[in-house]
Design a protein around this motif. Structure first.
Motif, PDB file in Angstrom:
ATOM      1  N   ILE A 174       0.856  -1.183   0.000  1.00  0.00           N
ATOM      2  CA  ILE A 174       0.000   0.000   0.000  1.00  0.00           C
ATOM      3  C   ILE A 174       0.890   1.230   0.000  1.00  0.00           C
ATOM      4  O   ILE A 174       1.784   1.358   0.843  1.00  0.00           O
ATOM      5  CB  ILE A 174      -0.910   0.054   1.257  1.00  0.00           C
ATOM      6  CG1 ILE A 174      -1.687  -1.239   1.448  1.00  0.00           C
ATOM      7  CG2 ILE A 174      -1.809   1.285   1.214  1.00  0.00           C
ATOM      8  CD1 ILE A 174      -2.728  -1.523   0.398  1.00  0.00           C
ATOM      9  N   ARG A 175       0.645   2.134  -0.931  1.00  0.00           N
ATOM     10  CA  ARG A 175       1.348   3.424  -0.940  1.00  0.00           C
ATOM     11  C   ARG A 175       0.315   4.503  -0.685  1.00  0.00           C
ATOM     12  O   ARG A 175      -0.723   4.545  -1.350  1.00  0.00           O
ATOM     13  CB  ARG A 175       2.040   3.665  -2.278  1.00  0.00           C
ATOM     14  CG  ARG A 175       2.855   4.975  -2.282  1.00  0.00           C
ATOM     15  CD  ARG A 175       3.668   5.073  -3.571  1.00  0.00           C
ATOM     16  NE  ARG A 175       4.642   6.137  -3.513  1.00  0.00           N
ATOM     17  CZ  ARG A 175       4.499   7.322  -4.113  1.00  0.00           C
ATOM     18  NH1 ARG A 175       3.404   7.596  -4.800  1.00  0.00           N
ATOM     19  NH2 ARG A 175       5.451   8.231  -4.036  1.00  0.00           N
ATOM     20  N   GLN A 176       0.591   5.343   0.291  1.00  0.00           N
ATOM     21  CA  GLN A 176      -0.338   6.399   0.636  1.00  0.00           C
ATOM     22  C   GLN A 176       0.339   7.758   0.543  1.00  0.00           C
ATOM     23  O   GLN A 176       1.514   7.895   0.903  1.00  0.00           O
ATOM     24  CB  GLN A 176      -0.909   6.192   2.039  1.00  0.00           C
ATOM     25  CG  GLN A 176      -1.767   4.934   2.097  1.00  0.00           C
ATOM     26  CD  GLN A 176      -2.430   4.725   3.426  1.00  0.00           C
ATOM     27  OE1 GLN A 176      -1.850   5.010   4.467  1.00  0.00           O
ATOM     28  NE2 GLN A 176      -3.652   4.213   3.405  1.00  0.00           N
ATOM     29  N   PHE A 189      -0.206  11.420   2.022  1.00  0.00           N
ATOM     30  CA  PHE A 189      -0.901  12.193   3.044  1.00  0.00           C
ATOM     31  C   PHE A 189      -0.757  13.672   2.705  1.00  0.00           C
ATOM     32  O   PHE A 189       0.359  14.208   2.694  1.00  0.00           O
ATOM     33  CB  PHE A 189      -0.294  11.918   4.425  1.00  0.00           C
ATOM     34  CG  PHE A 189      -0.523  10.516   4.901  1.00  0.00           C
ATOM     35  CD1 PHE A 189      -1.625  10.217   5.683  1.00  0.00           C
ATOM     36  CD2 PHE A 189       0.361   9.500   4.576  1.00  0.00           C
ATOM     37  CE1 PHE A 189      -1.832   8.921   6.136  1.00  0.00           C
ATOM     38  CE2 PHE A 189       0.154   8.201   5.013  1.00  0.00           C
ATOM     39  CZ  PHE A 189      -0.948   7.909   5.798  1.00  0.00           C
ATOM     40  N   ARG A 204      -7.976   4.476  -3.615  1.00  0.00           N
ATOM     41  CA  ARG A 204      -8.955   5.087  -2.717  1.00  0.00           C
ATOM     42  C   ARG A 204      -8.535   6.525  -2.440  1.00  0.00           C
ATOM     43  O   ARG A 204      -7.370   6.788  -2.151  1.00  0.00           O
ATOM     44  CB  ARG A 204      -9.053   4.341  -1.398  1.00  0.00           C
ATOM     45  CG  ARG A 204      -9.667   2.974  -1.537  1.00  0.00           C
ATOM     46  CD  ARG A 204      -9.859   2.333  -0.210  1.00  0.00           C
ATOM     47  NE  ARG A 204     -10.394   0.991  -0.379  1.00  0.00           N
ATOM     48  CZ  ARG A 204     -10.896   0.269   0.590  1.00  0.00           C
ATOM     49  NH1 ARG A 204     -10.922   0.747   1.821  1.00  0.00           N
ATOM     50  NH2 ARG A 204     -11.364  -0.937   0.353  1.00  0.00           N
ATOM     51  N   TYR A 259      -5.088  16.243   7.756  1.00  0.00           N
ATOM     52  CA  TYR A 259      -4.913  15.619   6.450  1.00  0.00           C
ATOM     53  C   TYR A 259      -6.245  15.734   5.718  1.00  0.00           C
ATOM     54  O   TYR A 259      -7.086  14.839   5.817  1.00  0.00           O
ATOM     55  CB  TYR A 259      -4.528  14.138   6.570  1.00  0.00           C
ATOM     56  CG  TYR A 259      -3.247  13.884   7.320  1.00  0.00           C
ATOM     57  CD1 TYR A 259      -2.028  14.288   6.801  1.00  0.00           C
ATOM     58  CD2 TYR A 259      -3.252  13.225   8.542  1.00  0.00           C
ATOM     59  CE1 TYR A 259      -0.843  14.053   7.484  1.00  0.00           C
ATOM     60  CE2 TYR A 259      -2.073  12.982   9.229  1.00  0.00           C
ATOM     61  CZ  TYR A 259      -0.879  13.396   8.696  1.00  0.00           C
ATOM     62  OH  TYR A 259       0.290  13.159   9.375  1.00  0.00           O
ATOM     63  N   VAL A 277      -6.195  11.890   1.751  1.00  0.00           N
ATOM     64  CA  VAL A 277      -5.196  10.825   1.692  1.00  0.00           C
ATOM     65  C   VAL A 277      -5.491  10.012   0.441  1.00  0.00           C
ATOM     66  O   VAL A 277      -6.639   9.618   0.202  1.00  0.00           O
ATOM     67  CB  VAL A 277      -5.240   9.916   2.946  1.00  0.00           C
ATOM     68  CG1 VAL A 277      -4.269   8.752   2.793  1.00  0.00           C
ATOM     69  CG2 VAL A 277      -4.942  10.710   4.208  1.00  0.00           C
ATOM     70  N   LEU A 278      -4.484   9.789  -0.357  1.00  0.00           N
ATOM     71  CA  LEU A 278      -4.580   8.918  -1.527  1.00  0.00           C
ATOM     72  C   LEU A 278      -3.952   7.588  -1.154  1.00  0.00           C
ATOM     73  O   LEU A 278      -2.810   7.550  -0.685  1.00  0.00           O
ATOM     74  CB  LEU A 278      -3.839   9.526  -2.720  1.00  0.00           C
ATOM     75  CG  LEU A 278      -3.623   8.595  -3.916  1.00  0.00           C
ATOM     76  CD1 LEU A 278      -4.940   8.180  -4.538  1.00  0.00           C
ATOM     77  CD2 LEU A 278      -2.705   9.259  -4.927  1.00  0.00           C
ATOM     78  N   SER A 279      -4.694   6.504  -1.349  1.00  0.00           N
ATOM     79  CA  SER A 279      -4.199   5.171  -1.024  1.00  0.00           C
ATOM     80  C   SER A 279      -4.271   4.296  -2.271  1.00  0.00           C
ATOM     81  O   SER A 279      -5.334   4.183  -2.897  1.00  0.00           O
ATOM     82  CB  SER A 279      -5.046   4.571   0.098  1.00  0.00           C
ATOM     83  OG  SER A 279      -4.552   3.302   0.469  1.00  0.00           O
ATOM     84  N   THR A 280      -3.132   3.696  -2.642  1.00  0.00           N
ATOM     85  CA  THR A 280      -3.094   2.793  -3.788  1.00  0.00           C
ATOM     86  C   THR A 280      -2.513   1.451  -3.356  1.00  0.00           C
ATOM     87  O   THR A 280      -1.668   1.389  -2.460  1.00  0.00           O
ATOM     88  CB  THR A 280      -2.251   3.379  -4.944  1.00  0.00           C
ATOM     89  OG1 THR A 280      -0.941   3.688  -4.466  1.00  0.00           O
ATOM     90  CG2 THR A 280      -2.892   4.632  -5.518  1.00  0.00           C
ATOM     91  N   HIS A 296       4.630  10.721   1.436  1.00  0.00           N
ATOM     92  CA  HIS A 296       4.316   9.380   0.939  1.00  0.00           C
ATOM     93  C   HIS A 296       4.848   8.327   1.908  1.00  0.00           C
ATOM     94  O   HIS A 296       5.966   8.452   2.408  1.00  0.00           O
ATOM     95  CB  HIS A 296       4.927   9.164  -0.449  1.00  0.00           C
ATOM     96  CG  HIS A 296       4.322  10.045  -1.486  1.00  0.00           C
ATOM     97  ND1 HIS A 296       4.814  11.306  -1.770  1.00  0.00           N
ATOM     98  CD2 HIS A 296       3.253   9.866  -2.291  1.00  0.00           C
ATOM     99  CE1 HIS A 296       4.073  11.852  -2.721  1.00  0.00           C
ATOM    100  NE2 HIS A 296       3.128  10.997  -3.054  1.00  0.00           N
ATOM    101  N   HIS A 297       4.030   7.314   2.149  1.00  0.00           N
ATOM    102  CA  HIS A 297       4.414   6.184   2.989  1.00  0.00           C
ATOM    103  C   HIS A 297       4.078   4.906   2.224  1.00  0.00           C
ATOM    104  O   HIS A 297       3.065   4.849   1.522  1.00  0.00           O
ATOM    105  CB  HIS A 297       3.627   6.180   4.306  1.00  0.00           C
ATOM    106  CG  HIS A 297       3.941   7.321   5.205  1.00  0.00           C
ATOM    107  ND1 HIS A 297       4.774   7.195   6.277  1.00  0.00           N
ATOM    108  CD2 HIS A 297       3.527   8.619   5.184  1.00  0.00           C
ATOM    109  CE1 HIS A 297       4.857   8.371   6.894  1.00  0.00           C
ATOM    110  NE2 HIS A 297       4.119   9.245   6.242  1.00  0.00           N
TER     111      HIS A 297
END
Length: 107
Positions: A3-5, A7, A42, A56, A59-62, A99-100
């Motif tokens: 998962i790459r998010q 923030f 998401r 925040y 948040v974009l989550s892929t 990015h995390h």
């Protein structure tokens, strides 16, 4: 799964909240969905948070099958195009994007 998010820490400019969301939905989301190997995208918008917690607004989550799939997506042409398109979004936002990358735990 990986998962790459992203923030988005900061704030959307006052009165630009709907324009910000429309820009994401109309211009960026189609690009993010076109990243090679992406399994899920998401976009999360802030509703509430604990007192004192960082803000925040988005948040974009892929999600990707593997680290290799993530690396390929980050090297893709559409990723570079999306980074260029993101400049328009940043005109409505003050703050930083962090990015995390996470490994999704399985039972």
């Amino acid at each position: 799964m990986i998962i790459r998010q992203a923030f988005f820490e900061g704030s959307i400019h006052a009165g630009r909240e709907q324009a910000f969301k429309s820009y994401v939905a109309e211009k960026l989301l189609p690009m993010w969905l076109a990243f090679p190997g992406v399994k899920e995208v998401r976009v999360l918008y802030d509703i509430e948070r604990d007192e004192g917690a960082p803000c925040y607004p988005m948040v974009l989550s892929t999600m990707y099958e593997s680290r290799d799939a993530l690396v390929a997506a980050l090297a893709s042409q559409v990723r570079y195009e999306s980074r260029e398109m993101t400049k328009g979004l940043l005109e409505m936002f003050t703050g930083h994007i962090y990015h995390h990358v996470f490994d999704l735990a399985h039972d």
